[in-house]
Design a protein around this motif. Structure first.
Motif, PDB file in Angstrom:
ATOM      1  N   UNK A   1      61.794  60.003  51.373  1.00  0.00           N
ATOM      2  CA  UNK A   1      60.676  59.823  52.300  1.00  0.00           C
ATOM      3  C   UNK A   1      59.373  59.729  51.506  1.00  0.00           C
ATOM      4  N   UNK A   2      58.325  59.286  52.182  1.00  0.00           N
ATOM      5  CA  UNK A   2      57.017  59.225  51.530  1.00  0.00           C
ATOM      6  C   UNK A   2      56.577  60.619  51.096  1.00  0.00           C
ATOM      7  N   UNK A   3      56.893  61.596  51.925  1.00  0.00           N
ATOM      8  CA  UNK A   3      56.533  62.973  51.591  1.00  0.00           C
ATOM      9  C   UNK A   3      57.246  63.434  50.323  1.00  0.00           C
ATOM     10  N   UNK A   4      58.530  63.099  50.193  1.00  0.00           N
ATOM     11  CA  UNK A   4      59.290  63.485  48.995  1.00  0.00           C
ATOM     12  C   UNK A   4      58.754  62.776  47.751  1.00  0.00           C
ATOM     13  N   UNK A   5      58.370  61.536  47.891  1.00  0.00           N
ATOM     14  CA  UNK A   5      57.807  60.816  46.744  1.00  0.00           C
ATOM     15  C   UNK A   5      56.474  61.445  46.320  1.00  0.00           C
ATOM     16  N   UNK A   6      55.667  61.816  47.291  1.00  0.00           N
ATOM     17  CA  UNK A   6      54.386  62.483  46.962  1.00  0.00           C
ATOM     18  C   UNK A   6      54.642  63.812  46.244  1.00  0.00           C
ATOM     19  N   UNK A   7      55.588  64.584  46.766  1.00  0.00           N
ATOM     20  CA  UNK A   7      55.894  65.883  46.147  1.00  0.00           C
ATOM     21  C   UNK A   7      56.337  65.684  44.704  1.00  0.00           C
TER      22      UNK A   7
ATOM     23  N   UNK B   1      55.759  63.203  42.714  1.00  0.00           N
ATOM     24  CA  UNK B   1      54.700  62.643  41.857  1.00  0.00           C
ATOM     25  C   UNK B   1      53.785  63.725  41.296  1.00  0.00           C
ATOM     26  N   UNK B   2      53.752  64.886  41.944  1.00  0.00           N
ATOM     27  CA  UNK B   2      52.830  65.957  41.524  1.00  0.00           C
ATOM     28  C   UNK B   2      53.523  67.089  40.754  1.00  0.00           C
ATOM     29  N   UNK B   3      54.832  66.911  40.487  1.00  0.00           N
ATOM     30  CA  UNK B   3      55.590  67.950  39.775  1.00  0.00           C
ATOM     31  C   UNK B   3      55.704  67.564  38.299  1.00  0.00           C
TER      32      UNK B   3
ATOM     33  N   UNK C   1      47.943  54.458  46.989  1.00  0.00           N
ATOM     34  CA  UNK C   1      47.728  55.897  46.787  1.00  0.00           C
ATOM     35  C   UNK C   1      48.681  56.464  45.731  1.00  0.00           C
ATOM     36  N   UNK C   2      49.968  56.111  45.830  1.00  0.00           N
ATOM     37  CA  UNK C   2      50.996  56.818  45.054  1.00  0.00           C
ATOM     38  C   UNK C   2      51.238  56.222  43.671  1.00  0.00           C
ATOM     39  N   UNK C   3      51.128  54.897  43.550  1.00  0.00           N
ATOM     40  CA  UNK C   3      51.513  54.249  42.292  1.00  0.00           C
ATOM     41  C   UNK C   3      50.631  54.679  41.118  1.00  0.00           C
ATOM     42  N   UNK C   4      49.291  54.730  41.267  1.00  0.00           N
ATOM     43  CA  UNK C   4      48.477  55.168  40.117  1.00  0.00           C
ATOM     44  C   UNK C   4      48.856  56.547  39.596  1.00  0.00           C
ATOM     45  N   UNK C   5      49.346  57.408  40.491  1.00  0.00           N
ATOM     46  CA  UNK C   5      49.763  58.752  40.077  1.00  0.00           C
ATOM     47  C   UNK C   5      51.097  58.679  39.327  1.00  0.00           C
TER      48      UNK C   5
ATOM     49  N   UNK D   1      60.542  51.959  37.471  1.00  0.00           N
ATOM     50  CA  UNK D   1      60.495  51.072  38.633  1.00  0.00           C
ATOM     51  C   UNK D   1      59.066  50.903  39.133  1.00  0.00           C
ATOM     52  N   UNK D   2      58.348  52.007  39.275  1.00  0.00           N
ATOM     53  CA  UNK D   2      56.993  51.903  39.829  1.00  0.00           C
ATOM     54  C   UNK D   2      56.013  51.271  38.834  1.00  0.00           C
TER      55      UNK D   2
END
Length: 601
Positions: A481-487, A489-491, A548-552, A571-572
């Motif tokens: 999910x988008x939420x899992x990808x965000x989580x 990305x910050x670990x 939002x997510x790719x630069x991170x 991949x990203x």
């Protein structure tokens, strides 16, 4: 727009504007062909009362190109050009689907109609599907649509498919260079009285003393051959340069490469689809000739536009090396990517702008050497037989200024002409429990753009993901999910790999997988194949998520043993390069200033 006749000068101040269209990878198949066979006439289409010679939907959904509806797309494109008054049309190869007599002659008939009735001029170069074997040979296809919806094999001889019931027809054999260029002789392969200048690589460039009669005398294909290494064999080279209107030189490069084994001139040939990485070695005479043509064009103030079936610059927006690392060197047609060394050879020879096909993608690639002395723009023209179905136009208002626009084929007349026949095929597959059963969703397509989009979606699910993608990467991208990808990305590295491993293990142990983010892989193909055209089809909320997510993610690091993190980050990084590509929809190129700029519509 102002129509320009053969002798209209290209004015440096731009008072006259020249417009050229590029239609690539048509893969024309005669859908109502006369097979001249007592064994099979085709299948009766109740809609038209005619016998259709079409391939099955099953075969279309297992191919990177359509075989049937692209016929109508080609006619729609030509009608569009006619209405716009564009009279110069370039076809950069794969203008037929395997160069069979029935398909070459169908193309000949169509081009002659638009030439004689509307004054359009066509300039062709060969692709790997036009001269499959340089001197022709026996051939066949096993997947025509036959009685009751089952497959029907058609071949020049029954021995082509010894285990099948074969309808014999010589219309399905391969034609070679002599037959293809003879049938299409009026479309660039030979001089035309309308042209101001025409030459091929095996004669001197003598612009001052040019005469049509002398050009015709030297244009025989027998005089346009080069030796195949030390084999004692000679191959035709269908390259040429032509000045159809004053100031414009079109340089057609035949990039086909063949190898030979055996003793028979007609047998033992094998074609390559790699392009200029090989052509630069086996056709070195072309490079010498290009240098002469480019120097002569510069001397005389001509605008030199090169075209070939094959690209001259990397076409994955700089992502090819990362793609090789992630997917493997033979996936995603990566063996067809021109090397930097290949691009340098042709840029140094004098090519500044090059139009290519072959890849069935919309893309703009730029090569520049370290000294910035040589810059080359490679314009990838999409296919009319795949997503995104489109052609390109180039307006030249000054010698070095181009405005390039990509014209999608959204609406195509007769697109659904065979849909009832496909439904009959589908019923046959169901009744016979054929494993090749396909999703009928494609038959609900409202227009041609949606049809090719659905074709790409089906290919992605049934062919691309199983064959090209690392299993766990595909699993994550289709289910996180988008939420899992965000989580994630910050670990940090170590915890991030544990986090992904848990998700993979959970998904593999689950009897059902949500597939909630299948859209990420779909969006990847929209960008890879369609560039700007594909990006338009990605919903705003997903575009916002990627921004939002790719630069991170691309700033994250990984070690080689952290395989899940490694694959996802790679991949990203690839996705990011495709997302921030050179302009590929509507843009301008200034060859003098070496600039490329998007034009906002």
């Amino acid at each position: 727009m102002q129509l320009i006749g053969a002798n209209t000068p290209l004015v440096a101040q731009g008072s006259a504007e020249i417009e050229i269209a590029f239609l690539s990878d048509i893969h024309l198949q005669d859908i109502y062909a006369d097979l001249q066979s007592p064994d099979f006439n085709g299948i009766l289409n109740p809609k038209t009362g005619k016998y259709a010679t079409i391939r099955t939907m099953k075969s279309q959904l297992n191919s990177t190109r359509l075989f049937n509806e692209n016929y109508f797309a080609f006619i729609s494109a030509l009608e569009d050009l006619r209405e716009k008054g564009i009279q110069l049309v370039v076809l950069p190869g794969d203008f037929t689907d395997d160069g069979q007599p029935m398909n070459v002659l169908a193309l000949q008939k169509i081009l002659e109609h638009y030439s004689s009735k509307f004054g359009m001029r066509f300039f062709l170069t060969t692709g790997n599907h036009d001269t499959v074997k340089p001197y022709g040979g026996l051939a066949g296809k096993r997947d025509f649509l036959g009685t009751d919806g089952k497959e029907q094999a058609i071949a020049g001889d029954a021995k082509v498919f010894p285990a099948l019931e074969v309808a014999q027809s010589d219309q399905i054999n391969y034609w070679g260079y002599p037959e293809v260029t003879a049938a299409l002789s009026n479309f660039g392969f030979f001089p035309d009285e309308k042209d101001l200048f025409w030459a091929h690589p095996f004669q001197e460039l003598d612009y001052e003393n040019y005469s049509f009669d002398q050009a015709m005398a030297s244009a025989n294909l027998e005089q346009r051959k080069f030796p195949l290494s030390d084999s004692g064999l000679f191959l035709p080279d269908a390259s040429y340069v032509v000045e159809p209107i004053e100031g414009i030189w079109l340089l057609a490069l035949d990039g086909n490469v063949f190898t030979h084994s055996g003793k028979d001139l007609k047998e033992g040939w094998k074609g390559s689809s790699v392009g200029f990485n090989q052509a630069s070695i086996s056709k070195k005479h072309q490079l010498d000739w290009i240098k002469k043509v480019a120097a002569e064009a510069e001397k005389r103030g001509k605008t030199l536009i090169s075209f070939s079936h094959y690209p001259l610059v990397e076409f994955h927006d700089g992502a090819s090396e990362e793609m090789k690392s992630l997917f493997g060197p033979r996936k995603f047609q990566l063996e067809r990517v021109p090397t930097n060394e290949t691009s340098e050879l042709y840029a140094t020879a004098g090519i500044n702008i090059h139009f290519a096909g072959h890849m069935h993608i919309n893309d703009t690639g730029v090569y520049q050497d370290q000294s910035t002395t040589h810059t080359m723009y490679n314009i990838q023209v999409p296919s009319l037989a795949a997503f995104p179905p489109a052609y390109k136009t180039a307006k030249i208002s000054k010698k070095d200024n181009f405005e390039i626009e990509t014209i999608p084929l959204t609406e195509v007349d007769h697109m659904n002409e065979f849909f009832d026949l496909y439904r009959m095929e589908h019923r046959w597959l169901l009744e016979n429990q054929d494993p090749g059963i396909w999703d009928t969703t494609i038959l609900a397509s409202k227009n041609y753009l949606e049809y090719t989009r659905n074709h790409l979606l089906e290919l992605t699910k049934s062919r691309f993901i199983p064959s090209d993608w690392p299993e766990n990467l595909a699993l994550l991208l289709q289910n996180m999910t988008e939420s899992e990808l965000r989580n994630w990305s910050q670990i940090n590295e170590k915890e991030g790999e544990i986090y992904l491993s848990k998700i993979v293990n959970r998904l593999k142990s689950s009897s059902t997988q949500s597939g909630s983010n299948l859209s990420i892989i779909d969006d990847f193909y929209l960008l890879k194949n369609g560039d700007d055209l594909g990006k338009r089809l990605i919903p705003d909320n997903r575009l916002g998520f990627y921004k939002e997510i790719i630069p991170v993610i691309i700033q994250k690091t990984y070690s080689q043993e952290q395989i899940h993190s490694k694959e996802l980050i790679q991949f990203f990084r690839i996705f990011d390069l495709l997302f921030h590509s050179q302009p590929a929809d509507h843009f301008s190129i200034d060859l003098k200033k070496n600039t490329i700029k998007m034009i906002e519509d």
